[in-house]
Design a protein around this motif. Structure first.
Motif, mmCIF file in Angstrom:
data_model
loop_
_atom_site.group_PDB
_atom_site.id
_atom_site.type_symbol
_atom_site.label_atom_id
_atom_site.label_comp_id
_atom_site.label_asym_id
_atom_site.label_seq_id
_atom_site.Cartn_x
_atom_site.Cartn_y
_atom_site.Cartn_z
ATOM 1 N N ALA A 210 0.839 -1.195 0.000
ATOM 2 C CA ALA A 210 0.000 0.000 0.000
ATOM 3 C C ALA A 210 0.874 1.244 0.000
ATOM 4 O O ALA A 210 1.987 1.249 0.530
ATOM 5 C CB ALA A 210 -0.916 0.004 1.213
ATOM 6 N N LYS A 211 0.365 2.307 -0.608
ATOM 7 C CA LYS A 211 0.996 3.614 -0.583
ATOM 8 C C LYS A 211 -0.014 4.631 -0.064
ATOM 9 O O LYS A 211 -1.142 4.701 -0.554
ATOM 10 C CB LYS A 211 1.470 4.019 -1.986
ATOM 11 C CG LYS A 211 2.671 3.220 -2.500
ATOM 12 C CD LYS A 211 3.934 3.563 -1.734
ATOM 13 C CE LYS A 211 5.147 2.836 -2.265
ATOM 14 N NZ LYS A 211 6.391 3.203 -1.569
ATOM 15 N N GLY A 212 0.390 5.390 0.928
ATOM 16 C CA GLY A 212 -0.521 6.333 1.529
ATOM 17 C C GLY A 212 -1.403 5.673 2.566
ATOM 18 O O GLY A 212 -1.240 4.508 2.918
ATOM 19 N N SER A 213 -2.348 6.439 3.082
ATOM 20 C CA SER A 213 -3.230 5.955 4.144
ATOM 21 C C SER A 213 -4.462 5.304 3.512
ATOM 22 O O SER A 213 -5.458 5.971 3.183
ATOM 23 C CB SER A 213 -3.662 7.120 5.031
ATOM 24 O OG SER A 213 -4.481 6.677 6.075
ATOM 25 N N VAL A 214 -4.418 3.997 3.326
ATOM 26 C CA VAL A 214 -5.486 3.262 2.676
ATOM 27 C C VAL A 214 -6.586 2.953 3.691
ATOM 28 O O VAL A 214 -6.325 2.282 4.694
ATOM 29 C CB VAL A 214 -4.958 1.946 2.049
ATOM 30 C CG1 VAL A 214 -6.108 1.123 1.466
ATOM 31 C CG2 VAL A 214 -3.916 2.252 0.966
ATOM 32 N N PRO A 215 -7.814 3.412 3.465
ATOM 33 C CA PRO A 215 -8.897 3.205 4.436
ATOM 34 C C PRO A 215 -9.538 1.841 4.315
ATOM 35 O O PRO A 215 -10.768 1.706 4.417
ATOM 36 C CB PRO A 215 -9.871 4.327 4.072
ATOM 37 C CG PRO A 215 -9.704 4.478 2.607
ATOM 38 C CD PRO A 215 -8.245 4.232 2.310
ATOM 39 N N LEU A 216 -8.730 0.800 4.104
ATOM 40 C CA LEU A 216 -9.216 -0.557 3.967
ATOM 41 C C LEU A 216 -8.277 -1.480 4.723
ATOM 42 O O LEU A 216 -7.046 -1.313 4.672
ATOM 43 C CB LEU A 216 -9.254 -0.980 2.479
ATOM 44 C CG LEU A 216 -10.230 -0.251 1.567
ATOM 45 C CD1 LEU A 216 -9.811 -0.418 0.111
ATOM 46 C CD2 LEU A 216 -11.647 -0.792 1.788
ATOM 47 N N ASP A 217 -8.827 -2.458 5.385
ATOM 48 C CA ASP A 217 -8.030 -3.433 6.120
ATOM 49 C C ASP A 217 -7.815 -4.641 5.221
ATOM 50 O O ASP A 217 -8.648 -5.535 5.137
ATOM 51 C CB ASP A 217 -8.765 -3.839 7.394
ATOM 52 C CG ASP A 217 -7.965 -4.826 8.232
ATOM 53 O OD1 ASP A 217 -6.775 -5.073 7.912
ATOM 54 O OD2 ASP A 217 -8.540 -5.390 9.180
ATOM 55 N N LEU A 218 -6.671 -4.673 4.525
ATOM 56 C CA LEU A 218 -6.416 -5.691 3.519
ATOM 57 C C LEU A 218 -5.326 -6.669 3.941
ATOM 58 O O LEU A 218 -4.956 -7.572 3.172
ATOM 59 C CB LEU A 218 -6.009 -5.032 2.183
ATOM 60 C CG LEU A 218 -7.044 -4.078 1.582
ATOM 61 C CD1 LEU A 218 -6.448 -3.371 0.380
ATOM 62 C CD2 LEU A 218 -8.314 -4.830 1.200
ATOM 63 N N GLY A 219 -4.774 -6.481 5.114
ATOM 64 C CA GLY A 219 -3.730 -7.382 5.584
ATOM 65 C C GLY A 219 -2.393 -7.211 4.900
ATOM 66 O O GLY A 219 -1.580 -8.134 4.891
ATOM 67 N N LEU A 220 -2.149 -6.052 4.320
ATOM 68 C CA LEU A 220 -0.880 -5.798 3.634
ATOM 69 C C LEU A 220 0.150 -5.244 4.604
ATOM 70 O O LEU A 220 -0.184 -4.530 5.555
ATOM 71 C CB LEU A 220 -1.092 -4.829 2.466
ATOM 72 C CG LEU A 220 -2.013 -5.305 1.361
ATOM 73 C CD1 LEU A 220 -2.182 -4.226 0.311
ATOM 74 C CD2 LEU A 220 -1.480 -6.583 0.718
#
Length: 330
Positions: A320-330
């Motif tokens: 991820a790059k930046g503040s991703v508003p999703l919980d994707l387990g990355l």
């Protein structure tokens, strides 16, 4: 380019004689046709005919005391030109089920390799048996593993069957299946881009999100998905899929990722003005190309962004790059 299969509805009184003169006769005169009983019993209260043309086209015609429905991947008789069109979800359920039973039997007779994948066969039926795309859409899965490099057709088919059989996209079948297109010429780039949206949807669903496709926004654009889960804010997600370096002018996988993100960012996402998570699907990249991207983790112009690659065994890698508003387990 013809669209995916849709019904035409012709109100009024239809009889055997009118069907022969207004439907069968022009088909036979122009293409050579046979008229016969359908393979399966039509819905109660309906009569039906199945028309098979010398060139391999097929059409179904079903009528009762109020009107008639036509569905076919052939030329439309002129009597039906001014009729209204409807999707599978817009006609009576028993009629939709009957036509799907007829067409799935046709599909599996022509392409028996699809029979082990019933939900995928049903989901893509409107394009698998479309007028212009019935050969190219099947070829894309059969000969190109739906865009996965170094994978067999069965591996790709099993992957998408597993996802689609969950039913999470059933309500959006016409929209999502239509993204594959119905062109007489196989367009690998467009088709893999379409499957990138399915890859992104599976990624989100596996992370516990619901997905709603084609979200209209105030700029006049549509964003690919809204991700829904509890009180997470239901962020919007736009998907892009870079071509691997061997199919584009960018000579490195990192450049391919950056250039593709730049194109999306300087166009649709710039007009939107923010608030969208960009998903960059690198599932077309062979192992070595993906490792170069994964190890360097290049920045892309848009944030928040997710760069990922999925394989037919269901494994996903990404960052991820930046503040991703999703919980994707990355």
């Amino acid at each position: 380019m013809a669209r995916p299969l849709r019904f035409r509805y012709a109100p009024g009184r239809w009889t055997d004689g009118r069907v022969r003169s207004d439907v069968f006769a022009p088909l036979d005169a122009n293409l050579g046709a046979e008229s016969g009983r359908p393979w399966f019993k039509p819905p109660d209260g309906y009569d039906a005919r199945r028309f098979e043309m010398d060139n391999g086209d097929v059409a179904l015609f079903c009528w009762n005391g109020e009107g008639a429905y036509w569905l076919g991947n052939t030329e439309t008789p002129s009597t039906l030109w001014q009729t209204d069109k409807y999707g599978f979800e817009e006609v009576p359920d028993d009629l939709a089920r009957w036509t799907e039973r007829e067409l799935l039997a046709e599909l599996h007779e022509e392409s028996p390799w699809l029979e082990p994948y019933p939900h995928l066969s049903w989901f893509f039926l409107p394009v698998f048996l479309s007028k212009d795309g019935r050969h190219t859409t099947r070829e894309f899965f059969r000969n190109h593993a739906a865009g996965f490099p170094d994978a067999t057709a069965d591996e790709a088919l099993a992957f998408y069957e597993s996802f689609l059989s969950t039913g999470v996209l059933d309500d959006y079948r016409e929209t999502m299946a239509g993204k594959l297109g119905t062109s007489q010429q196989l367009d690998w780039t467009r088709m893999t881009a379409a499957m990138g949206e399915f890859n992104a949807a599976k990624f989100l669903v596996d992370a516990g999100y619901g997905v709603v496709p084609e979200i209209e926004v105030t700029t006049g654009h549509s964003i690919d998905f809204r991700a829904k889960r509890g009180e997470d804010g239901n962020p919007l997600v736009e998907v892009t899929r870079p071509l691997p370096p061997n199919r584009r002018t960018a000579n490195t996988p990192v450049a391919a990722v950056r250039d593709t993100a730049e194109t999306k960012t300087s166009g649709q996402l710039q007009a939107h003005g923010g608030g969208v998570v960009l998903f960059i699907d690198c599932s077309s990249f062979p192992d070595d190309d993906w490792r170069a991207v994964r190890d360097e983790r290049p920045d892309v112009r848009h944030q928040p962004a997710v760069v990922f690659r999925t394989r037919p065994d269901g494994s996903v890698e990404g960052y991820a790059k930046g503040s991703v508003p999703l919980d994707l387990g990355l």
